[in-house]
Motif scaffolding. Structure first.
Motif, PDB file in Angstrom:
ATOM      1  N   ILE A  96      -5.322  -3.315   6.613  1.00 17.47           N
ATOM      2  CA  ILE A  96      -4.991  -3.689   5.233  1.00 17.47           C
ATOM      3  C   ILE A  96      -5.208  -5.187   5.021  1.00 17.47           C
ATOM      4  O   ILE A  96      -5.797  -5.617   4.024  1.00 17.47           O
ATOM      5  CB  ILE A  96      -3.527  -3.292   4.905  1.00 17.47           C
ATOM      6  N   GLY A 133      -4.316   5.506   7.054  1.00 16.48           N
ATOM      7  CA  GLY A 133      -3.246   4.589   6.701  1.00 16.48           C
ATOM      8  C   GLY A 133      -2.106   4.573   7.674  1.00 16.48           C
ATOM      9  O   GLY A 133      -2.013   5.434   8.537  1.00 16.48           O
ATOM     10  N   LEU A 192      -9.463  -4.049  -0.939  1.00 16.28           N
ATOM     11  CA  LEU A 192      -8.254  -3.257  -0.741  1.00 16.28           C
ATOM     12  C   LEU A 192      -8.357  -1.887  -1.420  1.00 16.28           C
ATOM     13  O   LEU A 192      -7.806  -0.900  -0.929  1.00 16.28           O
ATOM     14  CB  LEU A 192      -7.029  -4.021  -1.245  1.00 16.28           C
ATOM     15  N   ARG A 252      -0.846   4.634  -0.840  1.00 15.39           N
ATOM     16  CA  ARG A 252      -0.794   5.657   0.214  1.00 15.39           C
ATOM     17  C   ARG A 252      -0.315   6.988  -0.373  1.00 15.39           C
ATOM     18  O   ARG A 252      -0.815   8.053  -0.016  1.00 15.39           O
ATOM     19  CB  ARG A 252       0.132   5.200   1.340  1.00 15.39           C
ATOM     20  N   TRP A 310      -2.970  -0.532  11.308  1.00 17.18           N
ATOM     21  CA  TRP A 310      -3.181  -0.365   9.867  1.00 17.18           C
ATOM     22  C   TRP A 310      -2.722  -1.578   9.067  1.00 17.18           C
ATOM     23  O   TRP A 310      -3.282  -1.873   8.016  1.00 17.18           O
ATOM     24  CB  TRP A 310      -2.575   0.951   9.369  1.00 17.18           C
ATOM     25  N   GLN A 311      -1.730  -2.291   9.588  1.00 16.44           N
ATOM     26  CA  GLN A 311      -1.392  -3.567   8.947  1.00 16.44           C
ATOM     27  C   GLN A 311      -2.610  -4.486   9.034  1.00 16.44           C
ATOM     28  O   GLN A 311      -2.998  -5.131   8.065  1.00 16.44           O
ATOM     29  CB  GLN A 311      -0.192  -4.202   9.658  1.00 16.44           C
ATOM     30  N   ILE A 360       0.821  -1.217   0.000  1.00 18.18           N
ATOM     31  CA  ILE A 360       0.000   0.000   0.000  1.00 18.18           C
ATOM     32  C   ILE A 360       0.852   1.263   0.000  1.00 18.18           C
ATOM     33  O   ILE A 360       0.344   2.370   0.133  1.00 18.18           O
ATOM     34  CB  ILE A 360      -1.029   0.041   1.156  1.00 18.18           C
ATOM     35  N   LYS A 400      -7.944  -6.720   2.439  1.00 16.69           N
ATOM     36  CA  LYS A 400      -7.508  -7.661   1.409  1.00 16.69           C
ATOM     37  C   LYS A 400      -8.343  -8.942   1.477  1.00 16.69           C
ATOM     38  O   LYS A 400      -8.832  -9.436   0.470  1.00 16.69           O
ATOM     39  CB  LYS A 400      -6.024  -7.979   1.628  1.00 16.69           C
ATOM     40  N   TYR A 453      -9.135   1.285   0.485  1.00 21.91           N
ATOM     41  CA  TYR A 453      -8.126   1.993   1.264  1.00 21.91           C
ATOM     42  C   TYR A 453      -7.932   3.412   0.748  1.00 21.91           C
ATOM     43  O   TYR A 453      -7.648   4.330   1.506  1.00 21.91           O
ATOM     44  CB  TYR A 453      -6.785   1.228   1.263  1.00 21.91           C
TER      45      TYR A 453
END
Lengths: 310, 222
Positions: free
Chosen positions: B183, B159, B192, A177, B179-180, A173, B187, B195
């Motif tokens: 994500i 994020g 995704l 981002r 945030w991991q 990302i 997913k 995001y």
């Protein structure tokens, strides 16, 4: 593209020159003379000078006052602003304060967590995040309105930047981002310091695949290493930093008294490689308490003299 | 549940100087589940206090009681007949129960026997982790049901910061990067792309920032 602000940095970038920025950290006291001297030493070798905002959460003289000092010296400051310590009222108020001195560049950041600093027991604010700060500055500038909706007399004319770390996780990302930051209003990007050029190139490939390098100016960040110890520390202790083992080995492979020179040499080689990466619009040289070496780095990397703009 | 931790007895003892009787008051809800203030912990603290008072040569009557809930006047009223026998109360309920007990018995000194920590859940026996900060405007639909307000050290809405490394937060290797997680969840849900939707500036007036909060439901009000 025509410049949207009176920022010299913006004009240089829009004219297609490779820009060079650097940064200075304010003092831990009210004597600003040392910062003024550091900035003076790099005056002719950089286009703009970032002033950090209580970096690593260690309390220092404020970025705004230091930027005003640089501005009064005829330099081009970039006001770094973290959202850790101030709410939306204070952030916007400080933006207006900067604008009243015609400070024309701002870098919107989250800020390191306070546990890294000298006031680990302090509260943090995070009323906005860095993307929302980008949106806020753009709204103040482009719509002439506060976040709350009221009009601003003489809105700030600021070229708006953000940071990007191509090396943090999750890697997948990192390009989205950046896209998000650009959608939020970022016009220039300064990256985390680059030691792993291959990984940076992979990230730039993703950036180009989405055409993001045409929507914002990407300034690649570098920091010269002073010693093998610093290389190891950056590799092992600094979150989101990618120092490959071969860089550490190269630094450790020369005698201690020559490691600083090796660090400068690596930095210059990195800049030369980065100059070849399509989509890179300039460089951000973060020579931490080593600003006096910036002119030499700029010259040896073939980035001097700096262009003049109207 | 509301997760609490027992205060060290050394912190409690100075409040009890000069008292001749003290009631250790537990709660049968959250603090029982997180093993900080239920019947068992009431017994442990009461025994420890009796030992200290005996060593000090003091005659102090230490009572034990555990209510169904301290955050409910109905159950607090069960103390009405017995509370006058005590000079002070050490409540092992969360901060809500401690205050409610004090509000119900305005002339009684009520002291906290726990530190109220957060709203969370047990990850395993003996390990509890924060999940909610009661911000008053739930955003979990946008973040794959992982809360950045409660679980990101910088409560970032858009994020991970640059400090996210191998799934961990920059503040320490024992802290997961929220945030991991977000994500990973997006997913797994095939979302995704979501995001990149910017989450707008938050209305913190529904959070503690707006002042002490109240929920009023006219339809269920008596």
């Amino acid at each position: 593209m025509n410049a949207k602000t009176p920022s010299r940095l913006e004009k240089i970038l829009r004219a297609g020159h490779l820009a060079v920025t650097s940064e200075c950290g304010p003092p831990r006291g009210s004597d600003i003379g040392h910062l003024a001297a550091k900035a003076e030493a790099i005056r002719r070798h950089v286009d703009a000078i970032n002033v950090t905002d209580n970096q690593t959460s260690v309390c220092r003289l404020c970025s705004l006052a230091a930027c005003i000092r640089l501005k009064l010296m005829g330099l081009e400051p970039v006001l770094q602003m973290v959202v850790r310590d101030r709410n939306r009222i204070a952030l916007q108020s400080d933006i207006l304060g900067a604008a009243s001195f015609d400070i024309h560049n701002i870098l919107c950041l989250s800020g390191d967590h306070q546990r890294f600093g000298d006031h680990a027991q302090g509260q943090n604010v995070f009323d906005l995040d860095s993307m929302q700060l980008l949106q806020t500055v753009r709204r103040m500038r482009d719509e002439g309105r506060f976040l709350g909706g009221d009009p601003i007399e003489r809105p700030p004319a600021m070229f708006v930047g953000a940071a990007a770390n191509p090396f943090a996780d999750p890697f997948e990302i990192r390009v989205p981002r950046l896209a998000k930051k650009i959608a939020a209003g970022a016009e220039f990007i300064q990256t985390q310091c680059i030691y792993n050029v291959e990984r940076f190139e992979r990230w730039m490939q993703g950036v180009r695949d989405r055409g993001l390098h045409e929507k914002a100016f990407i300034l690649a960040g570098v920091t010269p290493l002073k010693s093998a110890g610093m290389a190891r520390y950056m590799k092992n202790k600094v979150p989101g930093m990618d120092v490959p083992e071969e860089v550490v080995k190269r630094m450790a492979g020369v005698p201690k008294d020559r490691q600083a020179e090796e660090g400068i040499a690596i930095c210059i080689e990195t800049l030369q490689r980065l100059k070849e990466v399509p989509g890179v619009a300039g460089f951000h040289i973060m020579a931490i308490e080593w600003e006096e070496r910036v002119p030499e780095i700029v010259e040896r990397a073939g980035l001097a003299p700096r262009p003049a703009v109207a | 549940m509301i997760v609490a931790e027992r205060k060290p007895i050394e912190e409690i003892l100075p409040w009890l100087e000069g008292v001749r009787s003290v009631l250790v008051l537990g709660c049968n809800e959250c603090v029982t589940v997180c093993e900080a203030g239920g019947k068992k912990e009431v017994g442990l603290l009461a025994s420890a206090l009796r030992m200290v008072f005996a060593q000090q040569g003091r005659e102090v009557n230490v009572g034990e009681r555990t209510l169904e809930r301290q955050c409910d006047p109905e159950y607090l009223d069960e103390l009405r007949d017995s509370i006058d026998a005590y000079d002070a109360v050490v409540s092992l309920a969360c901060g809500v129960g401690i205050q409610f007990t004090a509000e119900r018995y305005p002339s009684k000194a009520v002291y906290p026997g726990v530190n109220t920590c957060f709203m969370g859940a047990a990850l395993e026996r003996g390990v509890w982790a924060e999940r909610c900060q009661g911000c008053g405007q739930c955003l979990l639909a946008l973040t794959g049901a992982v809360c950045p307000v409660a679980r990101c050290a910088k409560r970032l809405f858009n994020g991970p910061c640059g400090g996210s490394t191998a799934g961990k937060c920059e503040i320490g290797p024992d802290v997961e990067c929220a945030w991991q997680r977000i994500i990973d969840r997006l997913k797994a849900l095939g979302r995704l792309a979501d995001y990149e939707t910017l989450i707008p500036v938050k209305d913190w007036s529904k959070d503690r920032a707006g002042g002490p909060r109240k929920v009023v439901r006219e339809d269920v009000r008596s």
